[in-house]
Design a protein around this motif. Structure first.
Motif, mmCIF file in Angstrom:
data_model
loop_
_atom_site.group_PDB
_atom_site.id
_atom_site.type_symbol
_atom_site.label_atom_id
_atom_site.label_comp_id
_atom_site.label_asym_id
_atom_site.label_seq_id
_atom_site.Cartn_x
_atom_site.Cartn_y
_atom_site.Cartn_z
ATOM 1 N N ILE A 1 1.193 -1.836 -0.109
ATOM 2 C CA ILE A 1 -0.129 -0.105 0.011
ATOM 3 C C ILE A 1 1.225 1.197 -0.077
ATOM 4 N N ASP A 2 1.189 1.679 -1.038
ATOM 5 C CA ASP A 2 1.824 2.802 -1.451
ATOM 6 C C ASP A 2 3.225 2.947 -0.832
ATOM 7 N N PRO A 3 4.085 2.061 -0.959
ATOM 8 C CA PRO A 3 5.398 1.808 -0.015
ATOM 9 C C PRO A 3 6.376 2.953 -0.662
ATOM 10 N N LYS A 4 6.003 3.905 -1.073
ATOM 11 C CA LYS A 4 6.900 5.449 -1.997
ATOM 12 C C LYS A 4 6.831 6.423 -0.513
ATOM 13 N N ASN A 5 5.177 6.185 -0.004
ATOM 14 C CA ASN A 5 5.368 7.208 1.487
ATOM 15 C C ASN A 5 4.758 5.993 2.698
ATOM 16 N N ASN A 6 4.850 4.695 3.091
ATOM 17 C CA ASN A 6 4.624 3.971 4.007
ATOM 18 C C ASN A 6 5.803 3.749 5.017
ATOM 19 N N PRO A 7 6.021 3.109 5.602
ATOM 20 C CA PRO A 7 8.072 2.249 5.911
ATOM 21 C C PRO A 7 8.183 1.098 5.491
ATOM 22 N N VAL A 8 8.975 1.357 5.471
ATOM 23 C CA VAL A 8 9.220 -0.563 4.636
ATOM 24 C C VAL A 8 10.757 -0.428 5.320
ATOM 25 N N PHE A 9 10.458 -1.743 5.729
ATOM 26 C CA PHE A 9 11.874 -2.220 7.130
ATOM 27 C C PHE A 9 12.401 -4.049 6.210
ATOM 28 N N LEU A 10 13.831 -3.628 6.585
ATOM 29 C CA LEU A 10 14.366 -5.169 6.155
ATOM 30 C C LEU A 10 14.348 -6.252 7.345
ATOM 31 N N SER A 11 14.920 -6.938 7.178
ATOM 32 C CA SER A 11 16.202 -7.327 8.228
ATOM 33 C C SER A 11 16.644 -8.735 7.415
ATOM 34 N N HIS A 12 17.968 -8.184 8.249
ATOM 35 C CA HIS A 12 18.886 -9.808 7.247
ATOM 36 C C HIS A 12 19.315 -10.856 8.708
ATOM 37 N N GLY A 13 20.052 -11.752 7.655
ATOM 38 C CA GLY A 13 21.168 -12.792 9.066
ATOM 39 C C GLY A 13 22.566 -12.078 8.758
ATOM 40 N N ASP A 14 22.478 -11.359 9.367
ATOM 41 C CA ASP A 14 24.343 -10.641 8.948
ATOM 42 C C ASP A 14 24.860 -11.633 7.361
ATOM 43 N N CYS A 15 24.021 -10.725 7.044
ATOM 44 C CA CYS A 15 24.577 -10.457 5.243
ATOM 45 C C CYS A 15 24.235 -9.238 4.742
ATOM 46 N N TYR A 16 24.477 -8.137 5.609
ATOM 47 C CA TYR A 16 24.478 -6.443 4.783
ATOM 48 C C TYR A 16 24.941 -6.390 3.804
ATOM 49 N N ASP A 17 25.912 -6.901 3.150
ATOM 50 C CA ASP A 17 25.414 -6.725 1.942
ATOM 51 C C ASP A 17 25.112 -6.864 0.890
ATOM 52 N N ASP A 18 24.521 -8.231 1.104
ATOM 53 C CA ASP A 18 23.533 -8.611 0.139
ATOM 54 C C ASP A 18 22.234 -7.895 0.836
ATOM 55 N N ALA A 19 22.003 -7.580 1.872
ATOM 56 C CA ALA A 19 20.809 -6.796 2.404
ATOM 57 C C ALA A 19 20.581 -5.612 1.564
ATOM 58 N N MET A 20 22.036 -5.018 1.528
ATOM 59 C CA MET A 20 21.904 -3.409 0.548
ATOM 60 C C MET A 20 21.502 -3.401 -0.623
ATOM 61 N N GLN A 21 22.078 -4.364 -1.084
ATOM 62 C CA GLN A 21 21.388 -5.364 -2.674
ATOM 63 C C GLN A 21 20.598 -4.716 -3.182
ATOM 64 N N VAL A 22 19.000 -5.634 -2.053
ATOM 65 C CA VAL A 22 17.596 -5.193 -1.627
ATOM 66 C C VAL A 22 17.432 -3.805 -1.304
ATOM 67 N N VAL A 23 18.101 -3.117 -1.012
ATOM 68 C CA VAL A 23 17.797 -2.057 -0.841
ATOM 69 C C VAL A 23 17.845 -1.040 -1.655
ATOM 70 N N SER A 24 19.356 -1.387 -1.903
ATOM 71 C CA SER A 24 19.534 -0.621 -3.726
ATOM 72 C C SER A 24 18.207 -0.733 -4.420
ATOM 73 N N ILE A 25 17.569 -2.393 -5.321
ATOM 74 C CA ILE A 25 16.348 -2.197 -5.666
ATOM 75 C C ILE A 25 15.692 -1.257 -5.628
ATOM 76 N N LEU A 26 15.344 -1.708 -4.690
ATOM 77 C CA LEU A 26 14.212 -0.507 -4.635
ATOM 78 C C LEU A 26 13.803 1.229 -4.482
ATOM 79 N N GLU A 27 15.227 0.941 -3.929
ATOM 80 C CA GLU A 27 15.201 2.474 -4.588
ATOM 81 C C GLU A 27 15.558 3.369 -5.479
ATOM 82 N N LYS A 28 16.806 2.401 -6.603
ATOM 83 C CA LYS A 28 16.894 2.908 -7.561
ATOM 84 C C LYS A 28 16.256 2.438 -8.887
ATOM 85 N N LYS A 29 15.500 0.740 -8.500
ATOM 86 C CA LYS A 29 14.562 0.605 -9.699
ATOM 87 C C LYS A 29 12.798 1.139 -10.004
#
Length: 288
Positions: A227-255
């Protein structure tokens, strides 16, 4: 100042400091390594320390918070004249919420003038954290304890949980998939896409080939069902794989132009079942 205390448990996978800054109290869940005779509290080890032990071949088991532990935790607030509302870890994954209801009923006899409420969030990990964040904002705006309880009951089923794991063997150990599926998936490089259903249980929905494809699919889920994810909060959690998590963060933001409001580590209580390399996204959706 609130005349009630919001209480959560540490399965929400957010830093202690964050929870404290929100004015929320946190009761810690416990786990135990297979070669140890004593329980550890969820925040006792850092996520990296915990996952390094898991990668070395050790395994761990978790235990629910029992009713006596809840009563001991709730009582000081009640004696101080505060009402209490506990927002609990999904009953679909743990008996913790059920134990909390027993504690509440017993404490109501001891403190008949106090309001003592337990609500099943049907959420886990940072999805639980996201719901707590929203409830905290509601409380900060002046909502009373009954309004918070109703809000959590209405909003919890709208908090979407989508995740993928790097190693299927951890899901096999937890009974989520069969040994045959785990072995075949590992050999073929299959990565499952799982989510939490309306009953607060984990179910496997899709499978993709390759780790990067799983990152893309997680991001797509946010776009497709949010529901309107550009204006509602999106949370992310990861199991000790920060660099991989940041790939998902990057896809969400850039794409897709979607910013991730919170990035946190999956702690030992959840990580005991999901293993290192897990990545999960949480957001408000039309339905789960």
């Amino acid at each position: 100042m609130r005349d009630y205390v919001i209480i959560a448990d540490s399965s929400l996978d957010l830093p202690k400091e964050t929870i404290k800054n929100w004015g929320v109290e946190c009761i810690e869940m416990k786990y135990r390594f297979d070669d140890e005779n004593a329980d550890r509290k969820n925040y006792e080890l850092t996520a990296k320390e915990f996952y390094d032990k898991i990668r070395s071949g050790r395994s761990s088991k978790t235990s629910a918070i029992n009713s006596e532990e809840f009563k001991e935790f709730f009582t000081p607030f009640l004696k101080d004249g505060k009402d209490v509302i506990y927002l609990g870890f999904s009953s679909g994954l743990s008996a913790t919420y059920n134990f909390s209801t027993i504690a509440c009923e017993e404490l109501k006899e001891q403190f008949p003038d106090r309001k003592i409420i337990s609500v099943d969030t049907l959420c886990e990990s940072a999805g639980y954290g996201l719901l707590l964040y929203l409830a905290k904002n509601k409380a900060d705006s002046g909502a009373n304890i009954e309004e918070i309880a109703e809000y959590v009951k209405e909003t919890g089923p709208k908090v979407c949980h989508w995740f993928t794991v790097d190693d299927l063997m951890y899901l096999k150990r937890g009974g989520r998939i069969s040994p045959t599926v785990a072995l075949a998936g590992t050999v073929l490089g299959i990565k499952p896409i799982l989510h939490m259903d309306d009953e607060g249980k984990l179910v496997k929905v899709e499978k993709v080939r390759g780790r990067k494809a799983s990152f893309e699919r997680l991001a797509q889920k946010v776009v497709e069902t949010g529901i309107d994810p550009k204006n509602n909060p999106v949370f992310l959690s990861h199991g000790d794989c920060y660099d991989d998590a940041m790939q998902v963060v990057s896809i969400l933001e850039k794409k897709y132009g979607i910013k991730t409001e919170s990035i946190s580590e999956i702690g030992p209580v959840i990580g005991s079942h999901s293993g290192p390399g897990t990545i999960a996204v949480f957001y408000l959706g039309r339905e789960r």
